[in-house]
Design a protein around this motif. Structure first.
Motif, PDB file in Angstrom:
ATOM      1  N   GLY A   1      73.519  37.466 -28.943  1.00  0.00           N
ATOM      2  CA  GLY A   1      73.465  38.353 -27.789  1.00  0.00           C
ATOM      3  C   GLY A   1      74.583  38.114 -26.787  1.00  0.00           C
ATOM      4  N   ASP A   2      74.837  39.163 -25.977  1.00  0.00           N
ATOM      5  CA  ASP A   2      75.946  39.066 -25.011  1.00  0.00           C
ATOM      6  C   ASP A   2      75.655  38.037 -23.915  1.00  0.00           C
ATOM      7  N   GLY A   3      74.367  37.917 -23.526  1.00  0.00           N
ATOM      8  CA  GLY A   3      74.007  36.921 -22.512  1.00  0.00           C
ATOM      9  C   GLY A   3      74.274  35.512 -23.023  1.00  0.00           C
TER      10      GLY A   3
ATOM     11  N   LEU B   1      84.701  40.948 -19.989  1.00  0.00           N
ATOM     12  CA  LEU B   1      85.240  42.138 -20.659  1.00  0.00           C
ATOM     13  C   LEU B   1      84.923  42.066 -22.146  1.00  0.00           C
ATOM     14  N   PHE B   2      84.183  43.019 -22.667  1.00  0.00           N
ATOM     15  CA  PHE B   2      83.891  43.027 -24.100  1.00  0.00           C
ATOM     16  C   PHE B   2      85.182  43.361 -24.844  1.00  0.00           C
ATOM     17  N   GLY B   3      85.272  42.804 -26.066  1.00  0.00           N
ATOM     18  CA  GLY B   3      86.532  42.929 -26.808  1.00  0.00           C
ATOM     19  C   GLY B   3      86.797  44.306 -27.379  1.00  0.00           C
ATOM     20  N   ASP B   4      85.825  45.213 -27.298  1.00  0.00           N
ATOM     21  CA  ASP B   4      86.033  46.502 -27.970  1.00  0.00           C
ATOM     22  C   ASP B   4      85.959  47.704 -27.027  1.00  0.00           C
ATOM     23  N   ASP B   5      86.060  47.448 -25.720  1.00  0.00           N
ATOM     24  CA  ASP B   5      86.031  48.561 -24.762  1.00  0.00           C
ATOM     25  C   ASP B   5      87.353  48.627 -24.007  1.00  0.00           C
ATOM     26  N   ILE B   6      88.112  49.683 -24.269  1.00  0.00           N
ATOM     27  CA  ILE B   6      89.394  49.891 -23.585  1.00  0.00           C
ATOM     28  C   ILE B   6      89.193  51.028 -22.586  1.00  0.00           C
TER      29      ILE B   6
ATOM     30  N   HIS C   1      71.857  56.970 -26.242  1.00  0.00           N
ATOM     31  CA  HIS C   1      70.970  56.017 -26.933  1.00  0.00           C
ATOM     32  C   HIS C   1      71.710  54.785 -27.471  1.00  0.00           C
ATOM     33  N   SER C   2      73.039  54.822 -27.471  1.00  0.00           N
ATOM     34  CA  SER C   2      73.800  53.669 -28.001  1.00  0.00           C
ATOM     35  C   SER C   2      74.206  52.678 -26.920  1.00  0.00           C
ATOM     36  N   TYR C   3      73.803  52.917 -25.670  1.00  0.00           N
ATOM     37  CA  TYR C   3      74.356  52.122 -24.564  1.00  0.00           C
ATOM     38  C   TYR C   3      73.264  51.620 -23.624  1.00  0.00           C
ATOM     39  N   GLY C   4      73.687  50.780 -22.676  1.00  0.00           N
ATOM     40  CA  GLY C   4      72.847  50.486 -21.532  1.00  0.00           C
ATOM     41  C   GLY C   4      72.986  51.662 -20.562  1.00  0.00           C
ATOM     42  N   VAL C   5      71.870  52.159 -20.056  1.00  0.00           N
ATOM     43  CA  VAL C   5      71.906  53.324 -19.153  1.00  0.00           C
ATOM     44  C   VAL C   5      71.167  52.950 -17.865  1.00  0.00           C
TER      45      VAL C   5
ATOM     46  N   VAL D   1      68.217  50.470 -18.644  1.00  0.00           N
ATOM     47  CA  VAL D   1      67.487  50.608 -19.904  1.00  0.00           C
ATOM     48  C   VAL D   1      68.506  50.452 -21.026  1.00  0.00           C
ATOM     49  N   GLU D   2      68.337  49.417 -21.810  1.00  0.00           N
ATOM     50  CA  GLU D   2      69.277  49.159 -22.910  1.00  0.00           C
ATOM     51  C   GLU D   2      68.893  50.034 -24.096  1.00  0.00           C
ATOM     52  N   LYS D   3      69.819  50.838 -24.557  1.00  0.00           N
ATOM     53  CA  LYS D   3      69.633  51.729 -25.715  1.00  0.00           C
ATOM     54  C   LYS D   3      68.350  52.575 -25.575  1.00  0.00           C
ATOM     55  N   PRO D   4      68.305  53.460 -24.568  1.00  0.00           N
ATOM     56  CA  PRO D   4      67.089  54.244 -24.331  1.00  0.00           C
ATOM     57  C   PRO D   4      66.770  55.220 -25.466  1.00  0.00           C
TER      58      PRO D   4
ATOM     59  N   ALA E   1      76.274  55.537 -18.340  1.00  0.00           N
ATOM     60  CA  ALA E   1      76.196  54.428 -19.293  1.00  0.00           C
ATOM     61  C   ALA E   1      77.013  53.244 -18.781  1.00  0.00           C
ATOM     62  N   VAL E   2      76.644  52.070 -19.263  1.00  0.00           N
ATOM     63  CA  VAL E   2      77.355  50.844 -18.873  1.00  0.00           C
ATOM     64  C   VAL E   2      78.496  50.602 -19.870  1.00  0.00           C
ATOM     65  N   ILE E   3      79.714  50.464 -19.335  1.00  0.00           N
ATOM     66  CA  ILE E   3      80.855  50.052 -20.174  1.00  0.00           C
ATOM     67  C   ILE E   3      80.801  48.530 -20.240  1.00  0.00           C
ATOM     68  N   GLY E   4      81.303  47.941 -21.304  1.00  0.00           N
ATOM     69  CA  GLY E   4      81.255  46.475 -21.421  1.00  0.00           C
ATOM     70  C   GLY E   4      82.264  45.780 -20.527  1.00  0.00           C
ATOM     71  N   LYS E   5      82.178  46.033 -19.225  1.00  0.00           N
ATOM     72  CA  LYS E   5      83.065  45.382 -18.244  1.00  0.00           C
ATOM     73  C   LYS E   5      82.245  45.133 -16.981  1.00  0.00           C
ATOM     74  N   TYR E   6      82.254  43.882 -16.541  1.00  0.00           N
ATOM     75  CA  TYR E   6      81.395  43.501 -15.423  1.00  0.00           C
ATOM     76  C   TYR E   6      82.093  42.462 -14.553  1.00  0.00           C
ATOM     77  N   ILE E   7      81.693  42.427 -13.272  1.00  0.00           N
ATOM     78  CA  ILE E   7      81.964  41.244 -12.459  1.00  0.00           C
ATOM     79  C   ILE E   7      80.614  40.546 -12.346  1.00  0.00           C
TER      80      ILE E   7
ATOM     81  N   LYS F   1      89.666  56.900 -18.690  1.00  0.00           N
ATOM     82  CA  LYS F   1      89.015  57.357 -19.930  1.00  0.00           C
ATOM     83  C   LYS F   1      88.567  56.152 -20.741  1.00  0.00           C
ATOM     84  N   TRP F   2      87.292  56.124 -21.054  1.00  0.00           N
ATOM     85  CA  TRP F   2      86.717  55.032 -21.845  1.00  0.00           C
ATOM     86  C   TRP F   2      87.008  55.300 -23.311  1.00  0.00           C
ATOM     87  N   LEU F   3      87.624  54.336 -23.956  1.00  0.00           N
ATOM     88  CA  LEU F   3      87.954  54.440 -25.373  1.00  0.00           C
ATOM     89  C   LEU F   3      87.319  53.255 -26.086  1.00  0.00           C
ATOM     90  N   GLU F   4      86.543  53.525 -27.114  1.00  0.00           N
ATOM     91  CA  GLU F   4      85.818  52.431 -27.767  1.00  0.00           C
ATOM     92  C   GLU F   4      86.443  52.049 -29.101  1.00  0.00           C
ATOM     93  N   CYS F   5      86.221  50.810 -29.489  1.00  0.00           N
ATOM     94  CA  CYS F   5      86.716  50.329 -30.787  1.00  0.00           C
ATOM     95  C   CYS F   5      85.601  49.633 -31.562  1.00  0.00           C
TER      96      CYS F   5
END
Ligand code: G1P
Length: 270
Positions: free
Chosen positions: A89-91, A109-114, A148-152, A169-172, A182-188, A232-236
């Motif tokens: 898990g990410d935590g 920063l998650f490795g697959d979110d540009i 449904h694929s994201y944290g919302v 709500v994670e993956k509602p 939706a939450v992008i994989g970038k946080y402080i 623009k959110w670009l995913e990998c």
């Protein structure tokens, strides 16, 4: 191959993330990796000295330029890695890095979110953090059928693009999305988040999920903010997303774009 080293245009996806961090003023990067991913840390160590000489003698100007760009990027930044040998898990991933952190906030920063943007995405979050000194999540509006694929998040708007998070709500399930943000994989994240993470228990899948920790914090009356990022959110994170990201950025690239468009036209592809 780990997906963060899949190439986008002509460099690994993770390089976009490191570029974003550096452009946002970050001087210390900690990769959460596993033994199989040693490549990532090695890559940011720069190139062995003889390589440039060999490339020069063979007049490989493109490769030399790529090496020089990488050398410029790693200047002034320290890189290290911590191991997460099992995907728990990410935590849990963030917990592995804690011994290296001081009592201060950190960007995650998650490795697959540009994010393609004028102001680097992490810098946008830092700007919000500077005003609230609380955790800040990157948010992005998506069509309902993708949520449904994201944290919302459920939110209360407090300023232009700035929200107070009420719930995550994670993956509602369809129909249960609390909004279209939706939450992008970038946080402080702040030391307070780390303290909550330290006491988190794994879920039924054996994972420590960051979104669950945020929810615990909200239930305990802690404040968490969100910023609807500009760009623009670009995913990998999966093959089709990565192919779209590569296509989008390559066709816009000043060096390769025009030639590839012509190639596609000449071959009746567009
Ligand atoms: C993770 C997070 C999710 C976030 C997403 C962004 O999910 O758990 O909240 O919306 O990253 O990429 P994952 O992509 O690991 O399924």
């Amino acid at each position: 191959m780990p997906k963060e080293i899949w190439p986008v245009i002509d460099k690994p996806a993770i390089q976009f993330i490191v570029e974003e961090a550096k452009a946002s003023g970050i001087e210390e990067v900690i990769f959460v990796s596993n033994a199989k991913k040693k490549f990532v840390l090695d890559y940011f160590k720069g190139s062995p000295a003889p390589l440039k000489k060999i490339l020069s003698s063979r007049k490989k100007t493109e490769a030399i330029k790529a090496l020089e760009e990488l050398e410029e990027l790693i200047k002034g930044v320290t890189f290290s890695s911590v191991m997460q040998d099992r995907p728990m898990g990410d935590g849990h991933a963030i917990l592995q890095a804690l011994p290296k952190l001081k009592k201060e906030p950190a960007g995650v920063l998650f490795g697959d979110d540009i994010v393609e943007s004028t102001v680097p995405c992490l810098q946008q979050l830092i700007n919000v953090y500077a005003t609230c000194e609380k955790p800040v999540l990157a948010l992005y509006r998506l069509p309902k059928e993708l949520l449904h694929s994201y944290g919302v998040v459920q939110v209360e708007k407090i300023a232009n693009r700035v929200y107070k998070i009420k719930k995550i709500v994670e993956k509602p399930k369809p129909g249960e999305e609390p909004s279209d943000l939706a939450v992008i994989g970038k946080y402080i994240l702040t030391p307070e988040v780390f303290d909550f993470l330290k006491t988190a228990k794994p879920n039924e899948k054996g994972e420590i999920v960051l979104a669950d920790t945020f929810d615990k914090m909200l239930q305990a009356g802690k404040s968490i903010y969100g910023y609807e990022v500009e760009g623009k959110w670009l995913e990998c994170g999966n093959k089709i997303a990565w192919l779209k990201t590569d296509l989008y950025l390559t066709l816009k690239d000043p060096q390769y774009g025009a030639e590839l468009r012509k190639f596609a036209k000449d071959n009746n592809l567009i």
